[in-house]
Design a protein around this motif. Sequence first.
Motif, short mmCIF file in Angstrom:
data_model
loop_
_atom_site.label_atom_id
_atom_site.label_comp_id
_atom_site.label_asym_id
_atom_site.label_seq_id
_atom_site.Cartn_x
_atom_site.Cartn_y
_atom_site.Cartn_z
N TRP A 5 0.87 -1.06 0.09
CA TRP A 5 -0.04 -0.04 0.01
C TRP A 5 0.71 1.33 -0.02
CZ3 TRP A 5 -3.80 -2.03 3.97
CH2 TRP A 5 -4.69 -2.96 3.38
N PHE A 60 1.73 3.02 -3.46
CA PHE A 60 0.64 3.62 -4.13
C PHE A 60 0.01 4.84 -3.46
CE2 PHE A 60 -0.15 -0.87 -5.19
CZ PHE A 60 0.86 -0.92 -6.31
N SER A 96 -5.84 5.39 -5.74
CA SER A 96 -6.07 3.87 -6.40
C SER A 96 -7.67 3.93 -6.65
CB SER A 96 -5.65 3.04 -5.40
OG SER A 96 -4.40 3.05 -5.43
N PHE A 146 -7.25 -2.91 -11.87
CA PHE A 146 -6.68 -2.06 -10.86
C PHE A 146 -6.05 -0.82 -11.48
CE2 PHE A 146 -6.81 -6.29 -9.02
CZ PHE A 146 -7.22 -6.04 -7.68
N HIS A 164 -3.53 2.39 -10.00
CA HIS A 164 -2.96 2.88 -9.20
C HIS A 164 -2.00 4.11 -9.65
CE1 HIS A 164 -3.89 -0.28 -6.34
NE2 HIS A 164 -3.57 -1.36 -7.37
N THR A 165 -1.52 4.98 -8.63
CA THR A 165 -0.50 6.00 -8.78
C THR A 165 0.64 5.59 -7.96
OG1 THR A 165 -2.08 7.69 -9.53
CG2 THR A 165 0.02 8.51 -8.89
N GLU A 223 0.72 6.66 -13.21
CA GLU A 223 -0.38 6.12 -13.04
C GLU A 223 -0.27 4.83 -13.97
OE1 GLU A 223 -4.63 7.54 -12.58
OE2 GLU A 223 -4.72 6.74 -14.74
#
Length: 125
Positions: A65, A68, A73, A93, A95-96, A103
């Motif tokens: 976690w 990200f 997210s 999914f 995410h950044t 991203e």
Amino acid sequence: MATDTQTSRTVAGEFLERLGRQDPGGIQEPFAEEIDWHVPGSDALAWTGRRTRREEVAPYFTTMWPHFAHGRSEVVLERVIVDGGDVMLLAVFTHTVVATGKEFTTPAAMHLVVEDGRIACTRTR
């Protein structure tokens, strides 16, 4: 012992709900004491690899976690397919990455095997 479809659906729902809350204390609760969980990927990513015990579940997520950007997210659950003790979660999914600000989006399939009301096996693709 065979697990019925409704029990499997309930267990998967509990897992997804805790995942959505990013609840490290509760995320491993639906898992059996001994598990067979493999997350494929690069050895450079600390969260990939095999896990065999319930207490390894929360560290998987708490290791992943922070990489990200919080609040950036998104998980789109496209389908949940349940047949007895088998649950297939099909999702996308997004995410950044904290380190780069970039991203990325990736489709994912997660196969959960529910035995005696607990997740005993997980495969992610």
